[in-house]
Write a protein that holds these residues in place. Structure first.
Motif, PDB file in Angstrom:
ATOM      1  N   VAL A 123       0.838  -1.197   0.000  1.00  0.00           N
ATOM      2  CA  VAL A 123       0.000   0.000   0.000  1.00  0.00           C
ATOM      3  C   VAL A 123       0.878   1.255   0.000  1.00  0.00           C
ATOM      4  CG1 VAL A 123      -2.069  -0.971   1.080  1.00  0.00           C
ATOM      5  CG2 VAL A 123      -0.211  -0.173   2.526  1.00  0.00           C
ATOM      6  N   ARG A 124       0.509   2.238  -0.811  1.00  0.00           N
ATOM      7  CA  ARG A 124       1.058   3.594  -0.765  1.00  0.00           C
ATOM      8  C   ARG A 124      -0.116   4.553  -0.929  1.00  0.00           C
ATOM      9  NH1 ARG A 124       5.789   2.858   1.613  1.00  0.00           N
ATOM     10  NH2 ARG A 124       7.116   1.413   0.476  1.00  0.00           N
ATOM     11  N   VAL A 125      -0.054   5.709  -0.291  1.00  0.00           N
ATOM     12  CA  VAL A 125      -1.166   6.662  -0.333  1.00  0.00           C
ATOM     13  C   VAL A 125      -0.625   8.067  -0.545  1.00  0.00           C
ATOM     14  CG1 VAL A 125      -3.096   7.675   0.950  1.00  0.00           C
ATOM     15  CG2 VAL A 125      -2.595   5.229   1.177  1.00  0.00           C
ATOM     16  N   CYS A 126      -1.251   8.808  -1.472  1.00  0.00           N
ATOM     17  CA  CYS A 126      -0.940  10.222  -1.702  1.00  0.00           C
ATOM     18  C   CYS A 126      -2.236  11.024  -1.717  1.00  0.00           C
ATOM     19  CB  CYS A 126      -0.215  10.421  -3.039  1.00  0.00           C
ATOM     20  SG  CYS A 126       1.473   9.753  -3.101  1.00  0.00           S
ATOM     21  N   SER A 127      -2.149  12.288  -1.344  1.00  0.00           N
ATOM     22  CA  SER A 127      -3.319  13.163  -1.418  1.00  0.00           C
ATOM     23  C   SER A 127      -3.345  13.881  -2.757  1.00  0.00           C
ATOM     24  CB  SER A 127      -3.300  14.182  -0.277  1.00  0.00           C
ATOM     25  OG  SER A 127      -2.347  15.201  -0.531  1.00  0.00           O
ATOM     26  N   GLY A 128      -4.544  14.221  -3.196  1.00  0.00           N
ATOM     27  CA  GLY A 128      -4.680  14.972  -4.434  1.00  0.00           C
ATOM     28  C   GLY A 128      -4.078  16.358  -4.354  1.00  0.00           C
ATOM     29  N   LYS A 129      -3.971  16.905  -3.139  1.00  0.00           N
ATOM     30  CA  LYS A 129      -3.345  18.219  -2.968  1.00  0.00           C
ATOM     31  C   LYS A 129      -1.841  18.151  -3.209  1.00  0.00           C
ATOM     32  CE  LYS A 129      -6.734  19.884   0.416  1.00  0.00           C
ATOM     33  NZ  LYS A 129      -6.936  20.319   1.834  1.00  0.00           N
ATOM     34  N   GLU A 130      -1.230  17.007  -2.912  1.00  0.00           N
ATOM     35  CA  GLU A 130       0.211  16.839  -3.113  1.00  0.00           C
ATOM     36  C   GLU A 130       0.541  16.571  -4.580  1.00  0.00           C
ATOM     37  OE1 GLU A 130       1.854  14.555   0.764  1.00  0.00           O
ATOM     38  OE2 GLU A 130       0.226  13.536  -0.299  1.00  0.00           O
ATOM     39  N   LEU A 131      -0.249  15.735  -5.215  1.00  0.00           N
ATOM     40  CA  LEU A 131       0.053  15.301  -6.581  1.00  0.00           C
ATOM     41  C   LEU A 131      -0.145  16.439  -7.568  1.00  0.00           C
ATOM     42  CD1 LEU A 131      -1.699  11.834  -6.391  1.00  0.00           C
ATOM     43  CD2 LEU A 131       0.756  12.214  -6.633  1.00  0.00           C
ATOM     44  N   PRO A 132       0.744  16.587  -8.546  1.00  0.00           N
ATOM     45  CA  PRO A 132       0.656  17.720  -9.483  1.00  0.00           C
ATOM     46  C   PRO A 132      -0.658  17.809 -10.235  1.00  0.00           C
ATOM     47  CG  PRO A 132       2.821  16.698  -9.615  1.00  0.00           C
ATOM     48  CD  PRO A 132       1.985  15.814  -8.730  1.00  0.00           C
ATOM     49  N   ARG A 133      -1.262  16.673 -10.567  1.00  0.00           N
ATOM     50  CA  ARG A 133      -2.517  16.698 -11.323  1.00  0.00           C
ATOM     51  C   ARG A 133      -3.610  15.868 -10.645  1.00  0.00           C
ATOM     52  NH1 ARG A 133       1.435  16.933 -15.235  1.00  0.00           N
ATOM     53  NH2 ARG A 133       1.617  14.679 -15.470  1.00  0.00           N
ATOM     54  N   GLY A 134      -3.538  15.779  -9.324  1.00  0.00           N
ATOM     55  CA  GLY A 134      -4.568  15.069  -8.594  1.00  0.00           C
ATOM     56  C   GLY A 134      -5.754  15.961  -8.281  1.00  0.00           C
ATOM     57  N   ASP A 135      -6.848  15.345  -7.909  1.00  0.00           N
ATOM     58  CA  ASP A 135      -8.033  16.071  -7.461  1.00  0.00           C
ATOM     59  C   ASP A 135      -7.809  16.471  -6.001  1.00  0.00           C
ATOM     60  OD1 ASP A 135     -10.511  16.864  -6.441  1.00  0.00           O
ATOM     61  OD2 ASP A 135     -11.632  15.405  -7.626  1.00  0.00           O
ATOM     62  N   PRO A 136      -7.779  17.783  -5.690  1.00  0.00           N
ATOM     63  CA  PRO A 136      -7.480  18.217  -4.313  1.00  0.00           C
ATOM     64  C   PRO A 136      -8.448  17.667  -3.271  1.00  0.00           C
ATOM     65  CG  PRO A 136      -7.392  20.068  -5.837  1.00  0.00           C
ATOM     66  CD  PRO A 136      -7.977  18.921  -6.606  1.00  0.00           C
ATOM     67  N   ALA A 137      -9.609  17.220  -3.697  1.00  0.00           N
ATOM     68  CA  ALA A 137     -10.589  16.711  -2.745  1.00  0.00           C
ATOM     69  C   ALA A 137     -10.390  15.230  -2.433  1.00  0.00           C
ATOM     70  CB  ALA A 137     -12.001  16.926  -3.283  1.00  0.00           C
ATOM     71  N   LYS A 138      -9.429  14.592  -3.104  1.00  0.00           N
ATOM     72  CA  LYS A 138      -9.304  13.141  -2.990  1.00  0.00           C
ATOM     73  C   LYS A 138      -7.985  12.712  -2.351  1.00  0.00           C
ATOM     74  CE  LYS A 138     -12.207  12.099  -7.025  1.00  0.00           C
ATOM     75  NZ  LYS A 138     -12.256  11.473  -8.363  1.00  0.00           N
ATOM     76  N   PHE A 139      -7.969  11.474  -1.874  1.00  0.00           N
ATOM     77  CA  PHE A 139      -6.755  10.740  -1.546  1.00  0.00           C
ATOM     78  C   PHE A 139      -6.735   9.499  -2.424  1.00  0.00           C
ATOM     79  CE2 PHE A 139      -6.962  13.518   1.992  1.00  0.00           C
ATOM     80  CZ  PHE A 139      -5.681  13.599   2.533  1.00  0.00           C
ATOM     81  N   TYR A 140      -5.518   9.025  -2.719  1.00  0.00           N
ATOM     82  CA  TYR A 140      -5.376   7.915  -3.651  1.00  0.00           C
ATOM     83  C   TYR A 140      -4.547   6.799  -3.028  1.00  0.00           C
ATOM     84  CZ  TYR A 140      -6.821  11.489  -7.030  1.00  0.00           C
ATOM     85  OH  TYR A 140      -7.492  12.488  -7.706  1.00  0.00           O
TER      86      TYR A 140
END
Length: 481
Positions: A123-140
């Motif tokens: 398992v690895r988890v990133c937030s959409g706010k961290e990722l350059p093109r992620g959805d800021p409302a999400k975690f992945y």
């Protein structure tokens, strides 16, 4: 009390536990063995064999993700109490905001299969706010699906995970690394044509719903068309991201190990065709280990101030890597797997400077049953512990806290060996034509958070143990004043 031995038991788990109690085995609920590590919270994880825990703060809540091995022959598809459905072992998601009362939010089923053949270990988890093109409302959530796929799930609502994308079919998927600030993922996979079960696939997951392939990578001799002996397979990488510009690859688990130090920029931007020259191009240095030593985890300990050398002209600040092998065989039927510390200040010439193991006689660990030796260290770089205390998952010796402030002389300062429970699964070895089985804790992996809690999970179905440091050991950590 001598460890219980069981021979040729033909009946099921419930009958087994009743039989154990009747013949005077260690009592369920006997207190844990501990020094300066205390149990804060516990969850049984539905008696699923656990591999990797990872904790993230999500919108004011602390969420723990646990990757599981496949099921057992006796319980290949345990019941998920949240849904009432029988589900193959996969990924458990828990709210650990209150570590004294961890609460299961969801379980995502994994691949069918027993032990290493199924589940969803990584398992690895990133937030959409961290990722350059992620959805800021999400975690992945990035996870392996058994040995065959890589998956990304939307876990913005951790109680209702939703599948976004799958990569595969593959083989040998295992312990990935994901840079949340860039989205670059180093996926441990096996690809058709390559001569090894596990190598690296580099992807851009900056938009997790639309992953972009960058290149395949491995050791020369593993690539398609190569000849001769095949180098030992990859276990897992750890990246320092663009700031550190290094990726540390650990190859092997309990034998023929190697730590490879790679220039991240050259890896990402260099020629991708897997020729020998192109595979060597990003390499900065490598540490080749003896035949009976592996490199399950290669955890960088960078810019460490060594007090002993503070008044020397140079050498007072140095770089190290903690190399942790994995014990694979029950009851010490292999070489001891340990923590090794290597000086990598001159990256092209790394060398070993220290080691650590739990003294076997301190707990008669070779006769307790199950595996004895290291498996992995924590990989979280929280300032509370980084460069101060390293936590080791040590199978039947539980969690060991090692003071590494002087990396030339690591010393144990705390430990915690959980109690067995009614759900702890026996571990067996062959004795002639019969099997000898014993109940033993098998602490498998360990994680820490920025609050200072330690999360340990058990391979033998005993569950999750949430711990905290106490006494003198706690004074070593950098807790906020």
């Amino acid at each position: 009390m001598k460890p219980l031995q069981i021979r040729c038991i033909p009946f099921g788990a419930l009958a087994l536990m009743a039989w154990l109690t009747a013949i005077g085995a260690p009592k369920l609920g006997d207190p844990p063995e501990a020094k300066d590590l205390t149990l804060v919270g516990y969850h049984d994880l539905q008696a699923r064999s656990a591999y990797q825990p990872l904790v993230r703060e999500q919108n004011g809540r602390w969420i723990l993700y646990v990757g599981h091995h496949g099921g057992t022959e006796g319980a290949p598809k345990p019941i998920n109490a949240l849904t009432g459905n029988a589900e193959f072992n996969g990924t458990s998601i828990l709210d650990v905001t209150n570590p004294r009362a961890p609460r299961l939010l969801a379980h995502i089923a994994g691949e069918e299969g027993v032990g290493e053949a199924g589940g969803a270990q990584m398992v690895r988890v990133c937030s959409g706010k961290e990722l350059p093109r992620g959805d800021p409302a999400k975690f992945y959530l990035l996870r392996s699906f058994g040995n065959a796929w890589q998956e990304v799930w939307d876990v913005g609502d951790p109680s209702r995970p939703r599948l976004l994308t799958r990569l595969g079919p593959l083989k040998g998927t295992h312990k990935n690394w994901w840079e949340c600030d860039t989205g670059i993922a180093y996926l441990v996979s096996g690809v058709e044509g390559w001569r090894t079960r596990r190598m690296t696939q580099v992807y851009d997951f900056s938009d997790p719903a639309k992953p972009r392939f960058i290149r395949n990578f491995g050791l020369p001799g593993q690539q398609p068309g190569a000849t001769g002996d095949v180098p030992v397979e990859l276990h897992g990488p750890i990246s320092t991201g663009p700031a550190g510009n290094r990726v540390y690859f650990g190859y092997g688990t309990n034998k023929a190990g190697m730590v490879q130090i790679v220039d991240r920029k050259k890896l990402l931007e260099g020629p991708p065709e897997p020729t020998t020259a192109n595979l060597l191009y990003p390499e900065v240095g490598r540490l080749v280990l003896p035949p009976n030593v592996g490199a399950h985890t290669a955890f960088p300990l960078l810019k460490m101030d060594v007090a002993e050398f503070a008044h020397d002209k140079d050498g007072g600040t140095r770089d190290f890597v903690a190399v942790v092998d994995e014990s694979l065989v029950n009851e010490c039927q292999e070489a001891r797997q340990m923590l090794w510390i290597a000086d990598i200040t001159t990256e092209s010439r790394p060398f070993g400077v220290a080691s650590f193991t739990v003294p076997e006689a301190s707990g008669d660990f070779c006769t307790r049953g199950g595996r004895f030796g290291t498996h992995s260290s924590n990989e979280n770089v929280t300032p509370i512990y980084y460069r101060r205390i390293l936590f080791l998952a040590h199978f039947n010796a539980g969690v060991r806290a090692v003071d590494i402030r002087d990396p030339y002389h690591p010393r144990e300062v705390a430990y915690f060996i959980p109690s067995i429970t009614a759900k702890t699964e026996p571990r067996c070895i062959k004795i002639g034509d019969a099997e000898r089985c014993k109940l033993a804790i098998q602490t498998n992996n360990v994680e820490v958070d920025d609050r200072g809690y330690i999360y340990a999970v058990d391979r033998a179905n005993t569950g999750l143990h949430i711990l905290e440091l106490t006494g003198e050991a706690r004074k070593i950590a950098a807790f906020p004043r």
